[in-house]
Design a protein around this motif. Structure first.
Motif, short mmCIF file in Angstrom:
data_model
loop_
_atom_site.label_atom_id
_atom_site.label_comp_id
_atom_site.label_asym_id
_atom_site.label_seq_id
_atom_site.Cartn_x
_atom_site.Cartn_y
_atom_site.Cartn_z
N LYS A 1 0.83 -1.21 0.00
CA LYS A 1 0.00 0.00 0.00
C LYS A 1 0.87 1.26 0.00
N THR A 2 1.95 1.22 0.79
CA THR A 2 2.89 2.35 0.82
C THR A 2 3.54 2.53 -0.54
N ARG A 3 3.91 1.41 -1.18
CA ARG A 3 4.52 1.47 -2.51
C ARG A 3 3.54 2.07 -3.52
N LEU A 4 2.27 1.65 -3.44
CA LEU A 4 1.24 2.18 -4.34
C LEU A 4 1.07 3.69 -4.16
N GLU A 5 1.07 4.11 -2.91
CA GLU A 5 0.94 5.55 -2.63
C GLU A 5 2.09 6.34 -3.25
N LYS A 6 3.31 5.79 -3.12
CA LYS A 6 4.49 6.45 -3.68
C LYS A 6 4.43 6.47 -5.20
N LEU A 7 3.96 5.38 -5.80
CA LEU A 7 3.82 5.31 -7.26
C LEU A 7 2.79 6.31 -7.75
#
Length: 260
Positions: free
Chosen positions: A51-57
């Motif tokens: 989820k954190t990675r998705l937010e950053k993307l």
């Protein structure tokens, strides 16, 4: 004040073996859960990471969109300047002014070419990021589904065993109060250091439970007499005779059936 009667060796042996049976039952319950709590925790961490990675993307996608908008604005400004310089060329008084304006127009045209190149690169980045986002979302969806399944599995086991485990832990604490502190300490130390957490074992076929080392007949007689606490010289476990073990097992099975 009446003096509290000190427990006999036999009473202490029975209490120790009862405690062992309770702790073994708790171990069984926890073994049923196995690695599930750890699996659930790892999956929760993985899902949170995705989820954190998705937010950053998503944030980086917005940043690239902003870069494209900036370059488009630069192109519009350059086009306006080209128009302005082209108009000024019509009213120049000499070649030097004309050439100067021509250079300005050429510079703005190069700025437009460079901005358009950057826009193409940014669009390629967007396509790549969108592909990564789509794959990450799909992976996250799979892991969330797996997490939900594992949580449901763990919740079912907890619901089935939590009440019994809590009651058993309370019973174990009660039994520890019946045994002197030094014996409880020794029991806990042995449990940590031996296989399957078995600190108190009965004699089976002339050997201590789970061991292949034969106990001398004289020692077996002393154990059966229940006059002193005897440990296995090979494993360090506390030994009880088979008859006492059988009696306590019957007693504790009745207790377990009430708690389950």
């Amino acid at each position: 004040m009446a003096k509290t009667k000190e427990a006999t060796v036999e009473e202490r042996l029975r209490a120790l073996y009862d405690l062992q049976l309770i702790d073994s039952r708790i171990d069984e319950i926890r073994n049923v859960r196995g690695e599930l709590p750890l699996e659930v925790s790892d999956l929760e961490d993985e899902v949170a990471g995705l989820k954190t990675r998705l937010e950053k993307l998503e944030d980086s996608l917005s940043s690239v969109d902003a870069d494209i908008t900036s370059k488009k604005n630069l192109i519009e400004e350059a086009k306006a300047l080209i128009k302005k310089y082209s108009e000024q060329q019509k009213n120049v008084r000499n070649n030097r002014e004309f050439n100067s304006l021509t250079k300005e127009v050429e510079f703005q045209e190069l700025e437009i070419e460079l901005a358009e190149k950057h826009i193409r690169e940014f669009k390629a980045q967007i396509d790549q990021k969108k592909d990564v986002i789509a794959k990450t979302k799909e992976h996250n969806k799979q892991r969330e589904t797996h997490l939900k399944h594992k949580k449901s599995e763990l919740d079912a086991i907890l619901k089935e065993t939590e009440k019994e485990e809590k009651a058993l832990i309370e019973k174990a604490d009660d039994y520890k109060k019946k045994i002197e502190a030094r014996l409880v300490k020794a029991y806990n130390r042995i449990r940590v250091n031996v296989k399957n957490g078995l600190a108190v074992v009965p004699i089976e076929r002339g050997a201590s439970g789970g061991s292949y080392f034969t106990i001398p007949p004289q020692v077996q007689m002393e154990i059966a007499a229940r006059k002193k606490i005897i440990t296995d010289e090979h494993s360090g476990r506390i030994l009880v005779d088979a008859a006492l073990a059988d009696e306590q097992k019957i007693k504790m099975e009745k207790l377990f059936s009430k708690l389950s």
